[in-house]
Write a protein that holds these residues in place. Structure first.
Motif, short mmCIF file in Angstrom:
data_model
loop_
_atom_site.label_atom_id
_atom_site.label_comp_id
_atom_site.label_asym_id
_atom_site.label_seq_id
_atom_site.Cartn_x
_atom_site.Cartn_y
_atom_site.Cartn_z
N UNK A 251 62.46 53.44 27.22
CA UNK A 251 62.85 52.72 26.00
C UNK A 251 62.02 53.16 24.80
N UNK A 252 61.20 54.18 24.97
CA UNK A 252 60.24 54.57 23.94
C UNK A 252 60.88 54.96 22.61
N UNK A 253 62.08 55.51 22.65
CA UNK A 253 62.71 55.97 21.41
C UNK A 253 63.55 54.88 20.74
N UNK B 57 59.84 49.18 20.19
CA UNK B 57 58.39 49.17 20.09
C UNK B 57 57.76 48.25 21.14
N UNK B 58 58.57 47.67 22.02
CA UNK B 58 58.06 46.79 23.08
C UNK B 58 57.19 47.53 24.08
N UNK C 242 56.76 47.80 31.31
CA UNK C 242 57.13 46.41 31.54
C UNK C 242 58.00 46.35 32.78
N UNK C 243 57.58 45.55 33.76
CA UNK C 243 58.30 45.44 35.03
C UNK C 243 59.00 44.09 35.08
#
Length: 103
Positions: free
Chosen positions: A24-26, A29-30, A78-79
């Motif tokens: 989800x990096x792109x 910002x979580x 984040x899991x």
């Protein structure tokens, strides 16, 4: 990436199912990665949470096993561990459809 592989391996060994790793990096910002897995029941959610927390200390743990969902925040990873009912209800893969699935 090594920690992600270790988390995924633990989840597989401890019989979590439908494990997904989303980059989800792109798009957020979580964090950089979501790992999403389904557990069989409350006890299984609890055990999986404990195994992952032994490997790396999470910055935060949200949710309750009795509610069928736990989130472990390891900073950039984040899991999410769900029971099947909540996994289907929240359907994070649909919400994060633009994320790239890896592994």
């Amino acid at each position: 990436m090594e920690l992600i592989n270790q988390f995924k391996q633990i989840l597989e060994e401890k019989q979590a199912v439908n494990i997904k790793v989303l980059n989800i990096s792109e798009i957020s910002s979580l964090g950089d990665y979501f790992i999403i897995a389904t557990a069989k029941n409350e006890s299984h959610i609890d055990a999986l949470t404990d195994y992952l927390a032994e490997l790396a200390k999470p910055a935060n743990i949200e949710g309750l096993k009795k509610d069928g969902w736990v989130l472990l925040d390891f900073g950039n990873i984040i899991v999410h561990i769900f029971n099947e009912e909540n996994r289907n209800f929240y359907n994070l893969e649909r919400l994060w459809v633009d994320a790239k699935e890896i592994l």
